[in-house]
Design a protein around this motif. Sequence first.
Motif, mmCIF file in Angstrom:
data_model
loop_
_atom_site.group_PDB
_atom_site.id
_atom_site.type_symbol
_atom_site.label_atom_id
_atom_site.label_comp_id
_atom_site.label_asym_id
_atom_site.label_seq_id
_atom_site.Cartn_x
_atom_site.Cartn_y
_atom_site.Cartn_z
ATOM 1 N N ARG A 49 0.834 -1.202 0.000
ATOM 2 C CA ARG A 49 0.000 0.000 0.000
ATOM 3 C C ARG A 49 0.870 1.255 0.000
ATOM 4 N N TYR A 50 1.935 1.235 0.791
ATOM 5 C CA TYR A 50 2.843 2.386 0.828
ATOM 6 C C TYR A 50 3.515 2.581 -0.527
ATOM 7 N N PRO A 67 -0.437 6.161 4.585
ATOM 8 C CA PRO A 67 0.240 6.124 3.283
ATOM 9 C C PRO A 67 0.855 7.492 2.966
#
Length: 399
Positions: free
Chosen positions: A186-187, A388
């Motif tokens: 996700r990052y 994020p």
Amino acid sequence: MTMTSTGPTVDPDQQALGEPWWLTVRSARRVLVMASTITSAKRLWDVAGLLHGDTRVQLEFTVPPSVFNGGTAQMLAARGVPVLPWERAAAQRFDLAVTTTFEHMDEVNAPVAVFSPGAGRDSIGRPGRGRDSLSAGMPVPAAVALGHERELTLLEQDCPEALPVADVVGDPCYDRITAGVGLRDRYRAALGLAPGHKMVVVTSTWHQNSLLGSAAEVVERLSRELRAGYRVALLMHPNIWAAHGSYQMRAWYGSWIARGVVLVPPEADWQPILAAADFVIGDHGAVTLYASALGVPVLLGSFPADDVEPEGAAAVLGRIAPRIVPDIPLAEQLERAAAEFDAAAMARVADLITSEPGGFARHARRLLYRLLGLGQPEAPAWLSPARPPARLDALRSAA
């Protein structure tokens, strides 16, 4: 005609303590957060977060004098924090003050809890080791919060008078980084990394023996040698930005930026960027140590072996991490580091950061409420994973 005042009635005792009479919610306790630098502010943000949701506690932030406090008040203001001027903070009484340094501890009218600003033995200053040290004649704080049990032995050697107030609470950065390992994909997506990209994160602490201070040619080489398939982000200690300024960073390193290196601005959250790395190149600083918990190869662009504690986590990292050398292409060095990576050995470095993995929120909140003389809320204490990050292109333009 008799005029009746409709203004607030000021409690003389409250006014004498310097408490703001205009507040709508009158809390039972006031906590002063002494954020002397951006690094300190980020660390104490996690500490202050353990008191969120409790209307019995009023949090107030101040920025004590420091040569490295540039940008700190602005970062806090951007997060919606009204910053109390230091002179006013020092003149008022608080139920507790939290800080990451012994400096200015004796200038506030409150019991003081000192939290370590980073990983490793030198995260809490020691007598005779500079302005952050607990020196002779200075009052002992109400609490010294440590990350690892082994630091109790070191504290007993260096400052035995502080041992009775020491408490091992763990490390918030370690807990947040390890909690975010599962969010790596996700990052990376948030950063704008394509599936085939290899992310190289370069980290430099401050001072002349750091990577940037002594081996800046490593970043120069990265900017020239790593092109297709690689993205490079440079995490510089906020003290570097505070000392030299963003204008000077761009003026000195504009060629790196032009070749694609992202100079991550100091106010950005470095943790999700580190968690997105395929490789980390660093020095003896705390961020390099935190990288040992990620399960990715860590290389050393510089390492002042004589300047680290012989038995500390940095020294252990220095004994196992490969060094960047000048006569071999960097891509080849990265590939070799990946092929020879010893995850178990790197995990032993991470074990020296905290002896309470995953426990910071629980232990630190217990400490805070004990010092405040209040019962803890029923809801469990926790630290959320890092959010994020912004896209690398946005971070690049923000620096």
